[in-house]
Design a protein around this motif. Structure first.
Motif, PDB file in Angstrom:
ATOM      1  N   PHE A  99      54.149 -93.353  83.231  1.00  0.00           N
ATOM      2  CA  PHE A  99      54.437 -92.427  84.333  1.00  0.00           C
ATOM      3  C   PHE A  99      54.054 -90.999  83.974  1.00  0.00           C
ATOM      4  O   PHE A  99      54.147 -90.578  82.816  1.00  0.00           O
ATOM      5  CB  PHE A  99      55.927 -92.476  84.685  1.00  0.00           C
ATOM      6  CG  PHE A  99      56.376 -93.802  85.245  1.00  0.00           C
ATOM      7  CD1 PHE A  99      56.321 -94.051  86.599  1.00  0.00           C
ATOM      8  CD2 PHE A  99      56.833 -94.806  84.396  1.00  0.00           C
ATOM      9  CE1 PHE A  99      56.728 -95.268  87.124  1.00  0.00           C
ATOM     10  CE2 PHE A  99      57.243 -96.035  84.898  1.00  0.00           C
ATOM     11  CZ  PHE A  99      57.182 -96.263  86.270  1.00  0.00           C
ATOM     12  N   GLU A 100      53.644 -90.247  84.999  1.00  0.00           N
ATOM     13  CA  GLU A 100      53.463 -88.811  84.848  1.00  0.00           C
ATOM     14  C   GLU A 100      54.838 -88.151  84.778  1.00  0.00           C
ATOM     15  O   GLU A 100      55.862 -88.746  85.145  1.00  0.00           O
ATOM     16  CB  GLU A 100      52.663 -88.241  86.019  1.00  0.00           C
ATOM     17  CG  GLU A 100      51.253 -88.802  86.132  1.00  0.00           C
ATOM     18  CD  GLU A 100      50.396 -88.462  84.930  1.00  0.00           C
ATOM     19  OE1 GLU A 100      50.594 -87.356  84.361  1.00  0.00           O
ATOM     20  OE2 GLU A 100      49.550 -89.282  84.549  1.00  0.00           O
ATOM     21  N   THR A 140      63.256 -88.693  86.519  1.00  0.00           N
ATOM     22  CA  THR A 140      61.835 -88.747  86.208  1.00  0.00           C
ATOM     23  C   THR A 140      61.655 -88.685  84.696  1.00  0.00           C
ATOM     24  O   THR A 140      62.600 -88.452  83.942  1.00  0.00           O
ATOM     25  CB  THR A 140      61.097 -87.579  86.853  1.00  0.00           C
ATOM     26  OG1 THR A 140      61.619 -86.356  86.301  1.00  0.00           O
ATOM     27  CG2 THR A 140      61.268 -87.587  88.369  1.00  0.00           C
ATOM     28  N   ASP A 174      56.486 -85.963  86.494  1.00  0.00           N
ATOM     29  CA  ASP A 174      57.316 -85.808  87.697  1.00  0.00           C
ATOM     30  C   ASP A 174      57.122 -86.951  88.695  1.00  0.00           C
ATOM     31  O   ASP A 174      57.560 -86.864  89.839  1.00  0.00           O
ATOM     32  CB  ASP A 174      57.007 -84.467  88.371  1.00  0.00           C
ATOM     33  CG  ASP A 174      57.327 -83.291  87.462  1.00  0.00           C
ATOM     34  OD1 ASP A 174      58.478 -83.227  86.985  1.00  0.00           O
ATOM     35  OD2 ASP A 174      56.433 -82.464  87.211  1.00  0.00           O
ATOM     36  N   GLU A 175      56.519 -88.026  88.271  1.00  0.00           N
ATOM     37  CA  GLU A 175      56.293 -89.172  89.147  1.00  0.00           C
ATOM     38  C   GLU A 175      57.600 -89.922  89.400  1.00  0.00           C
ATOM     39  O   GLU A 175      58.372 -90.195  88.468  1.00  0.00           O
ATOM     40  CB  GLU A 175      55.284 -90.105  88.481  1.00  0.00           C
ATOM     41  CG  GLU A 175      54.902 -91.311  89.319  1.00  0.00           C
ATOM     42  CD  GLU A 175      53.899 -92.192  88.594  1.00  0.00           C
ATOM     43  OE1 GLU A 175      53.641 -93.313  89.081  1.00  0.00           O
ATOM     44  OE2 GLU A 175      53.368 -91.768  87.534  1.00  0.00           O
TER      45      GLU A 175
END
Length: 464
Positions: A326-327, A353, A329-330
């Protein structure tokens, strides 16, 4: 005359490993957790905890490795995220030999422990400690552990608790029903060590476990060890309401903790017990000094050595999600985890997040951290007791040994001055120290129904 204040209970929370909860701090120059595989590390810790009048040393354990993050064990090994990891039970005899009162909560995974042999191991330790042993009942949450044990993978979450109910029933029969009180005579003149009429064969035909035989150990002081449990899922709470005498909860704030506490106590009453039959401990870390600035400086120093990424790798296996995908802030959908459901539900409810998780793990830990002088920390601890309704804390280590030494030397005296912490140990077993009602399970506990009535039986035919 005002009623005496409720005394706060303390368990030191540790693991037979380098890294436990506050990851990365083994690199701090004053930390000695790399000596975890020496006897002196544990005996000195036990003496420090008894000096601080801790109620117990709660020793965590896992079966398996954290391999969900990045689909590997690279971070786990590099940062020593509970790997390497040694057996917790073998530590207890040595620590018991250098203490008189400290209790020991031993984590053991029933999914990999044959109940017949496990019953003997716990009875043996209860004998050697003179009744200072508890068992932290876990069913496992790591797929890696199941595969390493030769299974196809982790059983479904609720089924693991169904198996645990069957396991506990068998253990109760062994601990409570196989040997009557008075079965052991030690009569040299009559040449009778044990009265055969008072020792009974156990026949158990459960859905998951079957056995026929006698408990190998004579009754210990507590018979059944104090029963700890840490599951906060709906099925875990149902299990705790029936069996647990102490429950460990993990909560980020008082509101989340209070919901768990109220639910546990309500379900205990519905199960025919008293609301306060369960002692509830919240996970917490404490960093203190003689004044506020000293504590803050210590915290800032610790942070330079902590590893948020190691905390993330730990949490990945706790909820079964590889956060490396995951990024920052994804949005993350946590789903219905087959690992630790309560951890996944909490993260989902707080829309955690990757960035938020890394901030939460800034000290490498998922537990709330109190930073301040003894007065400030005592205020906070009292607030948790009063506002949430818990009984005490599982205190995770930061830099060892100084984190527990600071608690014993600075925080405990402050609590004692306020009348909310004992000034001496009560005599007796761990169960009696915690509840003040004797060494054995209370008569209305689920395990007590398996006690053998005092009536004549042929020991060759008797069953429970």
């Amino acid at each position: 005359m005002p009623a005496p204040k409720k005394h706060i209970l303390f368990n030191a929370f540790n693991m037979n490993s380098v890294g436990h909860i506050n990851h990365g701090l083994w690199t701090h120059p004053r930390d000695n957790s790399s000596d975890y595989n020496t006897l002196e590390y544990w005996t000195e810790l036990a003496k420090t905890l008894e000096r601080g009048l801790f109620d117990g040393l709660f020793i965590a354990d896992i079966i398996g490795v954290y391999d969900v993050y990045q689909n590997s064990v690279e971070t786990t090994l590099r940062e020593s995220v509970q790997l390497p990891l040694n057996d917790p039970a073998v530590l207890v005899s040595a620590m018991a030999a250098v203490t008189q009162h400290l209790g020991f909560g031993i984590t053991a995974n029933l999914s990999f422990e044959p109940p017949y042999l496990f019953a003997r191991r716990m009875s043996t330790l209860d004998h050697l400690t003179r009744g200072r042993v508890g068992w932290n009942i876990v069913t496992g949450y790591l797929d890696s552990g199941s595969k390493a044990a030769g299974l196809h993978g982790l059983a479904p979450h609720d089924e693991r608790y169904d198996r645990a109910d069957d396991y506990l029933e068998l253990l109760y029969k062994l601990w409570e029903g196989s040997w009557e009180d008075g079965a052991v005579l030690r009569d040299r003149q009559a040449r009778v060590f044990s009265d055969p009429a008072k020792v009974h064969k156990i026949i158990h035909q459960g859905h998951y476990y079957q056995m026929e035989g006698y408990h190998l150990s004579e009754p210990s002081l507590q018979r059944t060890p104090v029963l700890y449990q840490a599951g906060s899922s709906p099925r875990g709470q149902q299990f705790a309401a029936r069996h647990a005498e102490a429950v460990f909860i993990s909560a980020q704030d008082k509101g989340e903790a209070k919901r768990a506490v109220d639910s546990l106590r309500r379900q205990a009453v519905e199960a025919g017990r008293k609301a306060d039959d369960i002692k509830i401990f919240a996970g917490i870390a404490m960093i203190t000094g003689t004044h506020q600035q000293e504590a803050q400086d210590k915290y800032d120093d610790y942070r330079r050595y902590a590893s948020p990424e190691a905390g993330l790798a730990h949490f990945s296996s706790s909820v079964g999600i590889d956060f490396d995908r995951f990024e920052l802030d994804e949005p993350i959908h946590y789903g219905n985890s087959n690992a630790i459901q309560s951890a996944a539900s909490s993260a989902q409810a707080n829309a955690m997040t990757k960035r938020k998780l890394l901030e939460r793990f800034k000290l490498g830990s998922r537990y709330p951290t109190l930073v301040g002088d003894p007065s400030y920390i005592a205020d906070e601890l009292e607030s948790w007791i009063t506002d949430v309704g818990i009984d005490g804390f599982n205190v995770s280590r930061t830099v060892t040994p100084e984190s527990f030494e600071d608690i014993a030397d600075l925080i405990v005296p402050e609590l004692q001055n306020r009348g909310v912490y004992k000034t001496s140990y009560q005599e007796g077993s761990l169960r009696h120290k915690l509840f003040g009602a004797g060494d054995k399970l209370p008569s209305y506990h689920a395990g007590a129904q398996y006690r053998k009535e005092k009536e004549p039986h042929d020991h060759k035919e008797a069953t429970v």
